[in-house]
Scaffold this motif. Sequence first.
Motif, PDB file in Angstrom:
ATOM      1  N   GLN A  12       1.035  -1.080   0.064  1.00 50.52           N
ATOM      2  CA  GLN A  12       0.160   0.152   0.044  1.00 50.52           C
ATOM      3  C   GLN A  12       0.874   1.189  -0.246  1.00 50.52           C
ATOM      4  N   ASP A  13       1.890   1.285   0.858  1.00 49.51           N
ATOM      5  CA  ASP A  13       2.730   2.416   1.173  1.00 49.51           C
ATOM      6  C   ASP A  13       3.914   2.223   0.102  1.00 49.51           C
ATOM      7  N   CYS A  14       4.350   3.486  -0.466  1.00 52.53           N
ATOM      8  CA  CYS A  14       5.545   3.196  -1.162  1.00 52.53           C
ATOM      9  C   CYS A  14       6.908   2.882  -0.545  1.00 52.53           C
ATOM     10  N   PRO A  15       7.428   1.872  -1.066  1.00 55.11           N
ATOM     11  CA  PRO A  15       8.993   1.453  -0.117  1.00 55.11           C
ATOM     12  C   PRO A  15       9.720   2.558  -0.437  1.00 55.11           C
ATOM     13  N   CYS A  16       9.804   3.629  -1.192  1.00 55.45           N
ATOM     14  CA  CYS A  16      10.704   4.674  -1.201  1.00 55.45           C
ATOM     15  C   CYS A  16      10.732   5.602  -0.160  1.00 55.45           C
TER      16      CYS A  16
END
Length: 136
Positions: A12-16
């Motif tokens: 869901q959340d961006c890994p960056c």
Amino acid sequence: MSKRRRAQPIPQDCPCGLPATYADCCGRLHRGEAQATTAEQLMRSRFSAFAMHDEDYLLRSWDPRTRPADVDFDPALHWDRLEILGATGGGPFHTEGTVEFRAHYRVHGAAGELHENSRFRRDQGAWVYLDGDIRN
């Protein structure tokens, strides 16, 4: 979708590390819907691609002069977090840039980090990863 693309579940959340969903952040670049406008954005998208095991994107965003034939993902390695430490150049009007970062990971439960100063350049108008100097 090729067999080399995304062996990891879509988060869901961006890994960056930016405050956005994966779909709205690095996912757009991975899917080819957008291109990185800065070297830092490309660095972040490549970190996410390593976390997602997205070999197609990694190879596509690698300088043709230094690109390997393939990317060998270690299934025991999990990329957890990215810290951007600094950058030079790499903006919308530059042709070269560097991004210094720390990428935090786990291997078999043990924490580690990769500290690198990466070099980027434009190839036919698109930012690509050239190479990097690993720091201790």
